[in-house]
Motif scaffolding. Structure first.
Motif, PDB file in Angstrom:
ATOM      1  N   LEU A   1       0.837  -1.198   0.000  1.00  0.00           N
ATOM      2  CA  LEU A   1       0.000   0.000   0.000  1.00  0.00           C
ATOM      3  C   LEU A   1       0.872   1.249   0.000  1.00  0.00           C
ATOM      4  CD1 LEU A   1      -2.468  -1.235   2.769  1.00  0.00           C
ATOM      5  CD2 LEU A   1      -2.635  -1.600   0.286  1.00  0.00           C
ATOM      6  N   LEU A   2       0.817   1.992  -1.091  1.00  0.00           N
ATOM      7  CA  LEU A   2       1.621   3.200  -1.234  1.00  0.00           C
ATOM      8  C   LEU A   2       1.184   4.263  -0.228  1.00  0.00           C
ATOM      9  CD1 LEU A   2       3.659   5.016  -2.767  1.00  0.00           C
ATOM     10  CD2 LEU A   2       1.790   5.559  -4.362  1.00  0.00           C
ATOM     11  N   GLU A   3       2.175   4.861   0.462  1.00  0.00           N
ATOM     12  CA  GLU A   3       1.926   5.974   1.376  1.00  0.00           C
ATOM     13  C   GLU A   3       3.104   6.943   1.296  1.00  0.00           C
ATOM     14  OE1 GLU A   3       0.539   5.056   5.378  1.00  0.00           O
ATOM     15  OE2 GLU A   3       0.161   2.978   4.768  1.00  0.00           O
ATOM     16  N   THR A   4       2.993   8.050   2.020  1.00  0.00           N
ATOM     17  CA  THR A   4       4.097   9.007   2.100  1.00  0.00           C
ATOM     18  C   THR A   4       4.446   9.245   3.560  1.00  0.00           C
ATOM     19  OG1 THR A   4       2.798  11.040   2.276  1.00  0.00           O
ATOM     20  CG2 THR A   4       3.160  10.154   0.054  1.00  0.00           C
ATOM     21  N   MET A   5       5.642   9.788   3.787  1.00  0.00           N
ATOM     22  CA  MET A   5       6.090  10.079   5.145  1.00  0.00           C
ATOM     23  C   MET A   5       5.379  11.293   5.743  1.00  0.00           C
ATOM     24  SD  MET A   5       8.421   7.942   6.253  1.00  0.00           S
ATOM     25  CE  MET A   5       9.493   6.646   5.608  1.00  0.00           C
ATOM     26  N   GLY A   6       4.646  12.023   4.915  1.00  0.00           N
ATOM     27  CA  GLY A   6       3.939  13.201   5.403  1.00  0.00           C
ATOM     28  C   GLY A   6       2.548  12.849   5.887  1.00  0.00           C
ATOM     29  N   SER A   7       1.605  13.741   5.641  1.00  0.00           N
ATOM     30  CA  SER A   7       0.221  13.523   6.031  1.00  0.00           C
ATOM     31  C   SER A   7      -0.377  12.389   5.214  1.00  0.00           C
ATOM     32  CB  SER A   7      -0.591  14.807   5.815  1.00  0.00           C
ATOM     33  OG  SER A   7      -1.976  14.550   5.900  1.00  0.00           O
ATOM     34  N   PHE A   8      -1.361  11.695   5.814  1.00  0.00           N
ATOM     35  CA  PHE A   8      -2.010  10.587   5.115  1.00  0.00           C
ATOM     36  C   PHE A   8      -2.732  11.067   3.864  1.00  0.00           C
ATOM     37  CE2 PHE A   8      -4.910   7.006   4.490  1.00  0.00           C
ATOM     38  CZ  PHE A   8      -4.066   5.940   4.743  1.00  0.00           C
TER      39      PHE A   8
ATOM     40  N   LYS B   1     -14.688   3.060  -3.914  1.00  0.00           N
ATOM     41  CA  LYS B   1     -15.378   1.823  -4.313  1.00  0.00           C
ATOM     42  C   LYS B   1     -14.946   1.290  -5.688  1.00  0.00           C
ATOM     43  CE  LYS B   1     -19.441   3.075  -1.560  1.00  0.00           C
ATOM     44  NZ  LYS B   1     -19.009   2.266  -0.407  1.00  0.00           N
ATOM     45  N   ASN B   2     -13.670   1.448  -6.011  1.00  0.00           N
ATOM     46  CA  ASN B   2     -13.184   0.899  -7.285  1.00  0.00           C
ATOM     47  C   ASN B   2     -12.416  -0.406  -7.096  1.00  0.00           C
ATOM     48  OD1 ASN B   2     -10.809   1.769  -6.132  1.00  0.00           O
ATOM     49  ND2 ASN B   2     -10.121   2.974  -7.902  1.00  0.00           N
ATOM     50  N   ARG B   3     -12.379  -0.881  -5.858  1.00  0.00           N
ATOM     51  CA  ARG B   3     -11.728  -2.142  -5.478  1.00  0.00           C
ATOM     52  C   ARG B   3     -10.218  -2.127  -5.730  1.00  0.00           C
ATOM     53  NH1 ARG B   3     -15.703  -1.737  -3.185  1.00  0.00           N
ATOM     54  NH2 ARG B   3     -17.448  -3.214  -3.071  1.00  0.00           N
ATOM     55  N   ARG B   4      -9.648  -0.928  -5.769  1.00  0.00           N
ATOM     56  CA  ARG B   4      -8.203  -0.762  -5.856  1.00  0.00           C
ATOM     57  C   ARG B   4      -7.751   0.117  -4.696  1.00  0.00           C
ATOM     58  NH1 ARG B   4      -6.341  -4.530  -8.650  1.00  0.00           N
ATOM     59  NH2 ARG B   4      -4.384  -3.364  -8.851  1.00  0.00           N
ATOM     60  N   TRP B   5      -6.509  -0.089  -4.244  1.00  0.00           N
ATOM     61  CA  TRP B   5      -5.980   0.792  -3.210  1.00  0.00           C
ATOM     62  C   TRP B   5      -5.468   2.071  -3.858  1.00  0.00           C
ATOM     63  CZ3 TRP B   5      -6.011   2.119   1.620  1.00  0.00           C
ATOM     64  CH2 TRP B   5      -5.046   3.011   2.087  1.00  0.00           C
ATOM     65  N   ASP B   6      -6.030   3.207  -3.463  1.00  0.00           N
ATOM     66  CA  ASP B   6      -5.638   4.502  -4.011  1.00  0.00           C
ATOM     67  C   ASP B   6      -5.093   5.379  -2.891  1.00  0.00           C
ATOM     68  OD1 ASP B   6      -6.505   4.071  -6.750  1.00  0.00           O
ATOM     69  OD2 ASP B   6      -8.549   4.108  -5.948  1.00  0.00           O
ATOM     70  N   CYS B   7      -3.778   5.559  -2.899  1.00  0.00           N
ATOM     71  CA  CYS B   7      -3.125   6.385  -1.884  1.00  0.00           C
ATOM     72  C   CYS B   7      -3.626   7.822  -1.983  1.00  0.00           C
ATOM     73  CB  CYS B   7      -1.613   6.338  -2.090  1.00  0.00           C
ATOM     74  SG  CYS B   7      -0.672   7.352  -0.943  1.00  0.00           S
ATOM     75  N   GLY B   8      -3.928   8.416  -0.840  1.00  0.00           N
ATOM     76  CA  GLY B   8      -4.424   9.782  -0.809  1.00  0.00           C
ATOM     77  C   GLY B   8      -5.931   9.875  -0.938  1.00  0.00           C
ATOM     78  N   THR B   9      -6.566   8.751  -1.301  1.00  0.00           N
ATOM     79  CA  THR B   9      -8.031   8.717  -1.440  1.00  0.00           C
ATOM     80  C   THR B   9      -8.640   7.740  -0.446  1.00  0.00           C
ATOM     81  OG1 THR B   9      -7.911   9.266  -3.797  1.00  0.00           O
ATOM     82  CG2 THR B   9      -9.956   8.256  -3.010  1.00  0.00           C
TER      83      THR B   9
END
Length: 280
Positions: free
Chosen positions: A172-179, A252-260
């Motif tokens: 799961l893509l994330e960043t070191m900053g805010s979620f 609800k697109n059944r994909r992991w979307d970082c920032g969403t």
């Protein structure tokens, strides 16, 4: 009547004993104080993830599944199972660039005018699972070290396995900053260093050190001439019980979307801190 000859003889013996005792005491104090001065010792820095060790069997199955992982292509996550996908976190995949230690102490409100000793020979640019990092032993000056500085890239991946089938893995893509910060799989930027001391994890804010996580501590350690110390950086502060991560598919697109999309994280009581450092 006092025997002067015997008295003088005893006094001479006492004087000799006291002189010997004082010399021995001075030498002992000198040796103790000199342990930290001069010479070099060896430090072995390593990164430990008890959860991944415990879950290694299922992780290996997930990594070897050709349907969800290919050595010839970037990793592609499987579809989420629904509006909420129940998973278990097993590791972090991120980039540790460099590691330094210092005999000086990082203090809140102070500036980075410390002298740093580098433990890495080259700056790493690759993302790796926490437990996959290896560092060669390094000779450094003997002394008592109180601070450690570590650099990271902004982009990282939370690695989880599906609760209903632990051989299925998500990165799961994330960043070191805010979620909510924008995410980019091609982001190669670096964030400001993290500084760890007995007072916790610090970052530089407005030009001075600020404590951002008081529980993420490095207790001082001593390098003695000719001896080896192992310094272990432990994910989860050494706890073997994993955290449950409920992945919320908000669009609800059944994909992991970082920032969403979002994550609800539930950890056992034993999990208090992100990481810590121990000396062996």
């Amino acid at each position: 009547m006092i025997n002067n000859q015997a008295f003088n003889k005893n006094r001479y013996r006492m004087k000799t004993f006291l002189q010997f005792f004082l010399i021995s005491l001075i030498l002992a104090i000198f040796c103790t104080c000199s342990k930290d001065e001069g010479g070099v010792g060896t430090i072995q820095f390593r990164m430990v993830n008890p959860v991944a060790t415990k879950s290694q069997s299922n992780l290996q199955k997930a990594l070897s599944n050709p349907q969800i992982n290919s050595l010839q292509a970037p990793y592609v996550n499987p579809d989420l199972t629904g509006d909420v996908t129940q998973t278990t976190m097993v590791t972090l995949k991120f980039c540790v660039g460099d590691v330094w230690v210092s005999t000086g102490e990082v203090k809140a409100g102070g500036t980075d005018n410390l002298t740093w000793v580098r433990l890495t020979t080259t700056t790493n640019q690759e993302l790796k699972n926490f437990e996959d990092y290896t560092f060669p032993p390094v000779e450094i000056p003997a002394g008592t070290y109180k601070s450690i500085k570590i650099t990271f890239k902004n982009r990282f991946y939370r690695v989880v396995t599906l609760n209903s089938n632990p051989t299925v893995k998500y990165e799961l893509l994330e960043t070191m900053g805010s979620f909510d910060d924008p995410c980019n799989d091609n982001d190669e930027s670096w964030v400001d260093p993290n500084y760890f001391t007995e007072q916790g994890n610090h970052k530089i804010v407005g030009g001075v050190f600020k404590v951002v996580s008081p529980g993420e501590k490095l207790r001082g350690f001593t390098i003695e001439s000719g001896k080896t110390v192992t310094l272990s950086w432990r994910l989860g502060a050494g706890v073997t019980e994993p955290c449950t991560n409920a992945l919320l598919d908000l669009n609800k697109n059944r994909r992991w979307d970082c920032g969403t999309d979002d994550i609800t994280i539930i950890c056992p009581p034993s999990v208090e801190f992100m990481w810590d450092f121990v000396v062996n």
